[in-house]
Motif scaffolding. Sequence first.
Motif, PDB file in Angstrom:
ATOM      1  N   GLY A 140       0.817  -1.205   0.000  1.00 22.80           N
ATOM      2  CA  GLY A 140       0.000   0.000   0.000  1.00 22.80           C
ATOM      3  C   GLY A 140       0.853   1.260   0.000  1.00 22.80           C
ATOM      4  O   GLY A 140       2.090   1.195   0.006  1.00 22.80           O
ATOM      5  N   SER A 141       0.163   2.412   0.006  1.00 19.62           N
ATOM      6  CA  SER A 141       0.882   3.687  -0.072  1.00 19.62           C
ATOM      7  C   SER A 141       1.708   3.985   1.173  1.00 19.62           C
ATOM      8  O   SER A 141       2.793   4.568   1.077  1.00 19.62           O
ATOM      9  N   THR A 142       1.206   3.601   2.355  1.00 23.78           N
ATOM     10  CA  THR A 142       1.974   3.855   3.585  1.00 23.78           C
ATOM     11  C   THR A 142       3.266   3.048   3.598  1.00 23.78           C
ATOM     12  O   THR A 142       4.315   3.528   4.029  1.00 23.78           O
ATOM     13  N   ASP A 143       3.182   1.811   3.092  1.00 23.36           N
ATOM     14  CA  ASP A 143       4.400   1.009   2.955  1.00 23.36           C
ATOM     15  C   ASP A 143       5.416   1.732   2.079  1.00 23.36           C
ATOM     16  O   ASP A 143       6.608   1.739   2.357  1.00 23.36           O
TER      17      ASP A 143
ATOM     18  N   SER B  66      -4.949  -2.531  -4.157  1.00 26.14           N
ATOM     19  CA  SER B  66      -4.065  -2.181  -3.043  1.00 26.14           C
ATOM     20  C   SER B  66      -4.538  -0.916  -2.338  1.00 26.14           C
ATOM     21  O   SER B  66      -3.846  -0.391  -1.488  1.00 26.14           O
ATOM     22  N   ARG B  67      -5.745  -0.444  -2.648  1.00 22.16           N
ATOM     23  CA  ARG B  67      -6.207   0.843  -2.115  1.00 22.16           C
ATOM     24  C   ARG B  67      -6.247   0.851  -0.584  1.00 22.16           C
ATOM     25  O   ARG B  67      -6.870   0.028   0.056  1.00 22.16           O
ATOM     26  N   GLU B  68      -5.578   1.844  -0.036  1.00 26.67           N
ATOM     27  CA  GLU B  68      -5.497   1.958   1.409  1.00 26.67           C
ATOM     28  C   GLU B  68      -6.756   2.607   1.967  1.00 26.67           C
ATOM     29  O   GLU B  68      -6.988   2.614   3.172  1.00 26.67           O
ATOM     30  N   ILE B  90      -2.664  -7.636   1.017  1.00 26.98           N
ATOM     31  CA  ILE B  90      -2.357  -6.197   1.030  1.00 26.98           C
ATOM     32  C   ILE B  90      -3.255  -5.478   2.036  1.00 26.98           C
ATOM     33  O   ILE B  90      -2.828  -4.557   2.720  1.00 26.98           O
ATOM     34  N   ARG B  93      -1.665  -5.866   5.474  1.00 22.92           N
ATOM     35  CA  ARG B  93      -0.543  -4.925   5.645  1.00 22.92           C
ATOM     36  C   ARG B  93      -1.052  -3.516   5.885  1.00 22.92           C
ATOM     37  O   ARG B  93      -0.564  -2.799   6.756  1.00 22.92           O
ATOM     38  N   ASN B  94      -1.991  -3.106   5.022  1.00 19.74           N
ATOM     39  CA  ASN B  94      -2.476  -1.728   5.116  1.00 19.74           C
ATOM     40  C   ASN B  94      -3.104  -1.460   6.479  1.00 19.74           C
ATOM     41  O   ASN B  94      -2.944  -0.379   7.043  1.00 19.74           O
ATOM     42  N   ASN B  97      -0.387  -1.129   9.005  1.00 18.26           N
ATOM     43  CA  ASN B  97       0.387   0.100   8.765  1.00 18.26           C
ATOM     44  C   ASN B  97      -0.329   1.366   9.204  1.00 18.26           C
ATOM     45  O   ASN B  97       0.313   2.360   9.517  1.00 18.26           O
ATOM     46  N   ILE B  98      -1.682   1.330   9.201  1.00 17.06           N
ATOM     47  CA  ILE B  98      -2.378   2.519   9.696  1.00 17.06           C
ATOM     48  C   ILE B  98      -2.804   2.330  11.155  1.00 17.06           C
ATOM     49  O   ILE B  98      -3.590   3.094  11.699  1.00 17.06           O
ATOM     50  N   LEU B 154       2.536   2.527  10.963  1.00 15.65           N
ATOM     51  CA  LEU B 154       3.918   2.447  10.469  1.00 15.65           C
ATOM     52  C   LEU B 154       4.662   3.777  10.549  1.00 15.65           C
ATOM     53  O   LEU B 154       5.805   3.830  11.002  1.00 15.65           O
ATOM     54  N   MET B 155       4.016   4.875  10.098  1.00 13.60           N
ATOM     55  CA  MET B 155       4.740   6.143  10.041  1.00 13.60           C
ATOM     56  C   MET B 155       5.057   6.658  11.450  1.00 13.60           C
ATOM     57  O   MET B 155       6.140   7.185  11.694  1.00 13.60           O
TER      58      MET B 155
END
Lengths: 419, 164
Positions: A140-143, B66-68, B90, B93-94, B97-98, B154-155
């Motif tokens: 995804g975009s965050t990855d 893969s849209r988040e 995906i 993961r997404n 990650n959020i 993730l960020m």
Amino acid sequence: MGMTITEKILAAHSDLETIEPDEIIECDVDIVLGNDITAPIAINEFEKLGVNEVFDREKIVLIPDHFTPNKDIKSAEQVKQLREFARKHNIKHFYDTGRVGIEHAFLPEQGIVTGGDCIIGADSHTCTYGALGAFATGVGSTDMAGAMTTGETWFKVPHSIKFIYYGKLNRWVFGKDLILYTIGRIGVEGARYKAMEFTGEVISSLPMEQRLTMCNMAIEAGGKSGIVAPDKITEDYLKDRSIRKPVFYQSDEDAEYIEEIEIDCETIEPQVAFPHLPENTKNVSEVSDVKIDQVVIGSCTNGWLGDLRIAAEILKGRRISPNVRCIVIPSTPEIYKQALKEGLIDIFVNADAVFSTPTCGPCLGGHMGILAEGERAVATTNRNFVGRMGHPKSEVYLASPAVAAASAIAGGIASPEEI
Amino acid sequence: MVLRGKCWKFGDNIDTDVIIPARYLNTTNPNELASHLMEDADKEFVNKASAGDILIGGNNFGCGSSREHAPISIKGFGISCVIAKSFARIFFRNAINIGFPIIESPEVVEETDEGDELEVITKEGIIKNITKGLEYNIKAFPPFLQEIINNGGLMNWIAEVKLK
Ligand code: SF4
């Protein structure tokens, strides 16, 4: 115990000597890819973080391919964001209209991705590069934002399924037919989370372009990645194009697979996947009376030079059915130039086809050939979901360039044998 | 973290188009996305469900693109977690990650009915079905993923752990 090629590549990009399926690991990435749809979100996330620099300006690739040349104001704004980000960070691999190709054809062609790489891309068909003997997967975009910052990402190590293709390919059967047949057999969930390793005598003699086509569609079986172990064909392909030195890995004899599937290629005919899932495959000989309105030959799956040559061979000296619009789209500018040189474009336009500059275009229902309600298309693309090429009540049938070209002439789904 | 909420149950192969239809992808604003959550599966969903509720799915939850925007809209609505028999890769993961909790448990999915009240104690890996008086031990997330979730994604994890 031995390791698969996938496990070896992942281990080499982590600090670990050996790794096992289901283990969570952190890996260095060689390339981080994004396109005009996914990169804007990643750029926003990156900028929120407030760091000044990307981890490596040579390892980030920004490809505005989906709506190129920009189809409307919104798409122009998205590409503008990529362009400005690329300028600000001096990103080496940003390619604008006229120079850009469809990402998953362009990166291998230009040698930006190579054997032994670990690659992530914010696009589900990033798995294409497995054909070069690399580990490549969609995220995804965050990855993407995370990897642009640190040069690393996390993975759950996938189990591998070994596919062994044996026998001889029938006439008019290509890599596209092999992968459609395989998805038809295991289903769209059949390889969920897994690495699909394509092996066997048929793969050993399959040209690189067709290996790329097969790995491209691993995601359509739910796969995390597709991979072909490198051999002479890989080495020859990479020799004069790879901009970094490739590393070649092979699976060990005693590597462990969660499943081994043998496929006798002599029983495989040209395939057609019916709406609305790539697993709805049929032999073309069993298909009758499916009238069509449009044919699309192109996309990251089948817009290679070899694909255009096959289509041209069938279309040469013939005319497309008056009821059909046929759109041919080379995947990259290099392929476009070569098609021009070889006289393929003449053949297409003389057969009444449209020959477009490289773009994803109709593949995702973006532009350049959208279907109206009730219309049907045969396409060499990779997805036939509801509304994928336009109206929710339109239909997409997936096939090889040979079947697509034959169908364009016949005005309905047809085998090249019939032409 | 202890999550508690009422369950809403969906079937197999809930794809990202059902979670958030493509026609609303012209925004990345979580609240705006949340106002269309599950619209094509159940138009009334956003009116019936409340913040804190739990989504239950079958196999291959979140398959497709893969849209988040999909996990962003679920989280934006205030859904506290998704429990499914399995997740598409995906989407999985997404979500991590959020910083959005998801749980894989065929057993819980089979034995839970719509409207049941569940309590999820993420750290200990315990799910309690308050309505039915059942309790399950679920495989805790590997510590690494738990760390990302605890940091809110993730960020944030990169900011807190990698860049410090
Ligand atoms: S050609 Fe189609 S599948 Fe390939 S990257 Fe473009 S939109 Fe995606």
